[in-house]
Design a protein around this motif. Structure first.
Motif, PDB file in Angstrom:
ATOM      1  N   TRP A 193      -1.820  -3.766 -13.028  1.00 55.10           N
ATOM      2  CA  TRP A 193      -1.104  -5.043 -13.127  1.00 55.10           C
ATOM      3  C   TRP A 193      -1.237  -5.842 -11.834  1.00 55.10           C
ATOM      4  CZ3 TRP A 193       0.130  -7.032 -17.557  1.00 55.10           C
ATOM      5  CH2 TRP A 193       0.430  -6.197 -18.650  1.00 55.10           C
ATOM      6  N   THR A 194      -1.312  -5.129 -10.706  1.00 48.62           N
ATOM      7  CA  THR A 194      -1.500  -5.802  -9.428  1.00 48.62           C
ATOM      8  C   THR A 194      -2.871  -6.488  -9.382  1.00 48.62           C
ATOM      9  OG1 THR A 194      -0.162  -4.063  -8.400  1.00 48.62           O
ATOM     10  CG2 THR A 194      -1.379  -5.512  -6.926  1.00 48.62           C
ATOM     11  N   LEU A 195      -3.892  -5.809  -9.919  1.00 51.94           N
ATOM     12  CA  LEU A 195      -5.228  -6.402  -9.994  1.00 51.94           C
ATOM     13  C   LEU A 195      -5.210  -7.701 -10.806  1.00 51.94           C
ATOM     14  CD1 LEU A 195      -7.526  -3.283 -10.594  1.00 51.94           C
ATOM     15  CD2 LEU A 195      -7.616  -4.830  -8.620  1.00 51.94           C
ATOM     16  N   LEU A 196      -4.499  -7.679 -11.940  1.00 56.52           N
ATOM     17  CA  LEU A 196      -4.420  -8.865 -12.792  1.00 56.52           C
ATOM     18  C   LEU A 196      -3.740 -10.020 -12.067  1.00 56.52           C
ATOM     19  CD1 LEU A 196      -4.774 -10.317 -15.482  1.00 56.52           C
ATOM     20  CD2 LEU A 196      -2.628  -9.265 -16.262  1.00 56.52           C
ATOM     21  N   ALA A 197      -2.654  -9.714 -11.366  1.00 53.19           N
ATOM     22  CA  ALA A 197      -1.942 -10.761 -10.626  1.00 53.19           C
ATOM     23  C   ALA A 197      -2.831 -11.369  -9.541  1.00 53.19           C
ATOM     24  CB  ALA A 197      -0.665 -10.185 -10.004  1.00 53.19           C
ATOM     25  N   MET A 198      -3.580 -10.524  -8.839  1.00 51.28           N
ATOM     26  CA  MET A 198      -4.457 -11.026  -7.791  1.00 51.28           C
ATOM     27  C   MET A 198      -5.595 -11.863  -8.381  1.00 51.28           C
ATOM     28  SD  MET A 198      -3.002  -9.958  -5.032  1.00 51.28           S
ATOM     29  CE  MET A 198      -4.121  -9.964  -3.641  1.00 51.28           C
ATOM     30  N   LEU A 199      -6.081 -11.485  -9.555  1.00 48.48           N
ATOM     31  CA  LEU A 199      -7.115 -12.270 -10.222  1.00 48.48           C
ATOM     32  C   LEU A 199      -6.599 -13.677 -10.541  1.00 48.48           C
ATOM     33  CD1 LEU A 199      -9.953 -12.316 -11.526  1.00 48.48           C
ATOM     34  CD2 LEU A 199      -8.876 -11.528 -13.651  1.00 48.48           C
ATOM     35  N   LYS A 236       0.831  -1.213   0.000  1.00 45.22           N
ATOM     36  CA  LYS A 236       0.000   0.000   0.000  1.00 45.22           C
ATOM     37  C   LYS A 236       0.862   1.258   0.000  1.00 45.22           C
ATOM     38  CE  LYS A 236      -3.440   2.367   2.866  1.00 45.22           C
ATOM     39  NZ  LYS A 236      -2.587   3.501   3.256  1.00 45.22           N
ATOM     40  N   GLU A 237       1.894   1.261   0.830  1.00 45.59           N
ATOM     41  CA  GLU A 237       2.771   2.432   0.914  1.00 45.59           C
ATOM     42  C   GLU A 237       3.601   2.590  -0.356  1.00 45.59           C
ATOM     43  OE1 GLU A 237       6.415   4.135   3.743  1.00 45.59           O
ATOM     44  OE2 GLU A 237       5.269   2.353   4.330  1.00 45.59           O
ATOM     45  N   ASN A 238       4.161   1.497  -0.844  1.00 45.18           N
ATOM     46  CA  ASN A 238       5.049   1.569  -2.003  1.00 45.18           C
ATOM     47  C   ASN A 238       4.300   1.883  -3.284  1.00 45.18           C
ATOM     48  OD1 ASN A 238       6.929  -0.165  -4.208  1.00 45.18           O
ATOM     49  ND2 ASN A 238       8.057   1.002  -2.656  1.00 45.18           N
ATOM     50  N   LEU A 239       3.063   1.393  -3.411  1.00 43.50           N
ATOM     51  CA  LEU A 239       2.267   1.627  -4.611  1.00 43.50           C
ATOM     52  C   LEU A 239       1.277   2.778  -4.453  1.00 43.50           C
ATOM     53  CD1 LEU A 239       1.477  -2.092  -5.594  1.00 43.50           C
ATOM     54  CD2 LEU A 239       3.216  -0.582  -6.584  1.00 43.50           C
ATOM     55  N   ALA A 240       1.335   3.460  -3.286  1.00 46.15           N
ATOM     56  CA  ALA A 240       0.483   4.634  -3.016  1.00 46.15           C
ATOM     57  C   ALA A 240      -1.003   4.301  -3.194  1.00 46.15           C
ATOM     58  CB  ALA A 240       0.872   5.801  -3.916  1.00 46.15           C
ATOM     59  N   MET A 241      -1.464   3.231  -2.550  1.00 42.96           N
ATOM     60  CA  MET A 241      -2.858   2.812  -2.643  1.00 42.96           C
ATOM     61  C   MET A 241      -3.659   3.327  -1.459  1.00 42.96           C
ATOM     62  SD  MET A 241      -2.676  -1.168  -3.934  1.00 42.96           S
ATOM     63  CE  MET A 241      -1.902  -1.733  -2.412  1.00 42.96           C
ATOM     64  N   SER A 242      -4.968   3.495  -1.648  1.00 42.28           N
ATOM     65  CA  SER A 242      -5.884   3.773  -0.547  1.00 42.28           C
ATOM     66  C   SER A 242      -6.314   2.443   0.071  1.00 42.28           C
ATOM     67  CB  SER A 242      -7.119   4.524  -1.046  1.00 42.28           C
ATOM     68  OG  SER A 242      -7.890   3.693  -1.915  1.00 42.28           O
ATOM     69  N   VAL A 256       5.227  -6.008 -10.341  1.00 43.75           N
ATOM     70  CA  VAL A 256       4.182  -5.069 -10.764  1.00 43.75           C
ATOM     71  C   VAL A 256       4.646  -3.628 -10.585  1.00 43.75           C
ATOM     72  CG1 VAL A 256       2.225  -6.598 -10.419  1.00 43.75           C
ATOM     73  CG2 VAL A 256       3.108  -5.283  -8.485  1.00 43.75           C
ATOM     74  N   ALA A 257       4.282  -2.806 -11.576  1.00 40.64           N
ATOM     75  CA  ALA A 257       4.682  -1.400 -11.533  1.00 40.64           C
ATOM     76  C   ALA A 257       3.513  -0.475 -11.237  1.00 40.64           C
ATOM     77  CB  ALA A 257       5.313  -0.995 -12.874  1.00 40.64           C
ATOM     78  N   GLY A 258       2.291  -0.997 -11.285  1.00 35.87           N
ATOM     79  CA  GLY A 258       1.125  -0.155 -11.046  1.00 35.87           C
ATOM     80  C   GLY A 258      -0.052  -0.971 -10.559  1.00 35.87           C
ATOM     81  N   TYR A 259      -1.138  -0.272 -10.252  1.00 37.56           N
ATOM     82  CA  TYR A 259      -2.303  -0.889  -9.636  1.00 37.56           C
ATOM     83  C   TYR A 259      -2.997  -1.878 -10.575  1.00 37.56           C
ATOM     84  CZ  TYR A 259      -6.644  -1.231  -6.956  1.00 37.56           C
ATOM     85  OH  TYR A 259      -7.711  -1.692  -6.243  1.00 37.56           O
TER      86      TYR A 259
END
Length: 421
Positions: free
Chosen positions: A103-109, A40-46, A98-101
């Protein structure tokens, strides 16, 4: 007969199944909440985005879990286990790069889809070869979740210390490599058993009346759905809450490790208890203790309080899962037990889908993580009340009677294509 013939392989199958479960459920699902604060901190997520990542895993699981039974019958359970673990391994490694949100969504899927391909087919393999020892083996299977959580809780402080901001990435990659090892183990040990299948001439109406519209099954399904909603929320956000109240990441790791350690023994423990006092009484105990455990962090947000909370939560949550699964099969004639299990699992997956996303929204809106925990406690209390109203299962036909009169079951035995022991 199968159990007697293959008794010498039972511990090999247990080892291979736990290895796969640790990789898929342990690393692929349960580890996210522990690694999430650093992501969350590294990817600046809410928190809403972080919760959505956990929800996407559940979406992937929900999309595929309906079809897994049919695919296992067509291609064999072992092939699905290998394929699913491979997807999980790829998704874990992908999270390390992953470099962004998006791609992270795809990996989690991919993690969610891969998990759907492994757990139910693994149960099929174990129950197929060792039908009279299914309780013990499924207990080992479920314990893989707790073992994965324990490993993650132990490793995350060291990886973030050794590698700094990149530590969480290296940990995901490390999990991916371990998952590849579990694939090799599964390929070497597991074999497809003869699988009992319902004959095609079985009337479709019977499924609706005996399972899908069965009030007893629906009650278990709702309870299981509530448990599914509640159990991922603490896993996703509690680690962050522990850090917010001022404890160190090492203390947070220790607290989460308590939950993971207890979860390893929770399934076999409550399975044994339920054999003595009944499934309903055991489920009431786990739901009651679990509801109390989620209130404690809000009332006593200190190290001792959080330890007690996770001790109670860890010793009951996996028990809830295994007891709901067992209860679902006891609400119907044994012929329909696999159908009932798949049906209630759909509700469970739907609950998982909603839980982290709603929990993350609640935290973002009110800026209070304890509110999400209290919400889950209230839901488990509701499940407790629903369980009180549950009647004893109506189907009292013994398995031995079914074996003595196979015509009652309408089963045909089909040995899956590729592999025989």
């Amino acid at each position: 007969m199968l159990a007697r013939e293959h008794d010498q392989n039972i511990w090999k199958y247990a080892f291979a199944s736990v290895a796969v479960t640790v990789s898929t459920l342990g690393f692929g699902r349960m580890s996210y909440g522990i690694i999430m604060p650093f992501m969350k901190e590294n990817l600046a997520m809410s928190y809403k985005q972080a919760g959505m990542l956990a929800t996407v895993v559940s979406i992937g699981y929900l999309l595929m879990v309906i079809f897994v039974g049919l695919l296992a019958a067509k291609f064999g359970a072992k092939k699905l286990v290998i394929f699913g673990t491979g997807l999980v391994s790829f998704g874990l490694c992908m999270l390390g790069f992953v470099a962004g949100y998006k791609w992270t969504l795809l990996a989690m899927l991919l993690l969610g889809i891969g998990t759907a391909f492994t757990y139910t087919p693994l149960i099929t393999i174990l129950v197929g070869w060792f039908p009279r020892k299914r309780g013990m083996l499924i207990g080992f299977l479920v314990s893989g979740m707790g073992l994965g959580t324990l490993i993650s809780s132990t490793l995350i402080p060291f990886f973030t210390t050794w590698f700094g901001d990149m530590g969480w990435r290296y940990l995901w990659i490390f999990y991916g490599i371990l998952s590849i090892v579990s694939i090799v183990i599964a390929m070497t040990i597991l074999r497809d058993p003869p699988i009992p299948l319902l004959r095609k001439e079985q009337q479709k109406k019977s499924f609706w009346t005996k399972v899908y519209l069965n009030k007893r099954v629906l009650r278990v399904a709702v309870i299981y759905g509530i448990v599914g909603f509640a159990y991922l929320v603490p896993q996703s956000f509690l680690f962050s809450y522990i850090l917010e109240v001022g404890l160190t990441k090492y203390q947070a790791g220790q607290i989460m490790a308590v939950s993971g350690t207890m979860a390893i023994f929770s399934g076999p423990l409550w399975g044994g208890v339920s054999d003595r006092i009944g499934r309903k009484a055991a489920l009431l105990a786990t739901l009651g203790i679990g509801a109390v455990s989620l209130i404690i962090p809000a009332v006593f947000p200190v190290y001792a309080g959080l330890i007690v909370s996770q001790l109670l939560w860890g010793m009951t949550i996996v028990g809830m899962l295994s007891l709901c699964q067992a209860l679902s099969t006891e609400q119907v004639h044994p012929t329909y037990a696999p159908v009932a299990l798949g049906y209630v699992t759909f509700f469970f997956a739907a609950g998982q889908l909603l839980g982290p996303g709603i929990g993350g929204w609640l935290i973002d809106h009110f800026q209070q993580i304890p509110l999400a925990l209290i919400m889950c406690s209230v839901l488990l209390t509701l499940a407790f009340l629903l369980t009180i109203r549950m009647n004893k299962h109506a189907e009292d036909l013994d398995v031995t009677e079914l074996e003595a009169k196979p015509s009652l079951t309408n089963f045909s035995i089909k040995e899956t294509s590729a592999e025989k022991v």
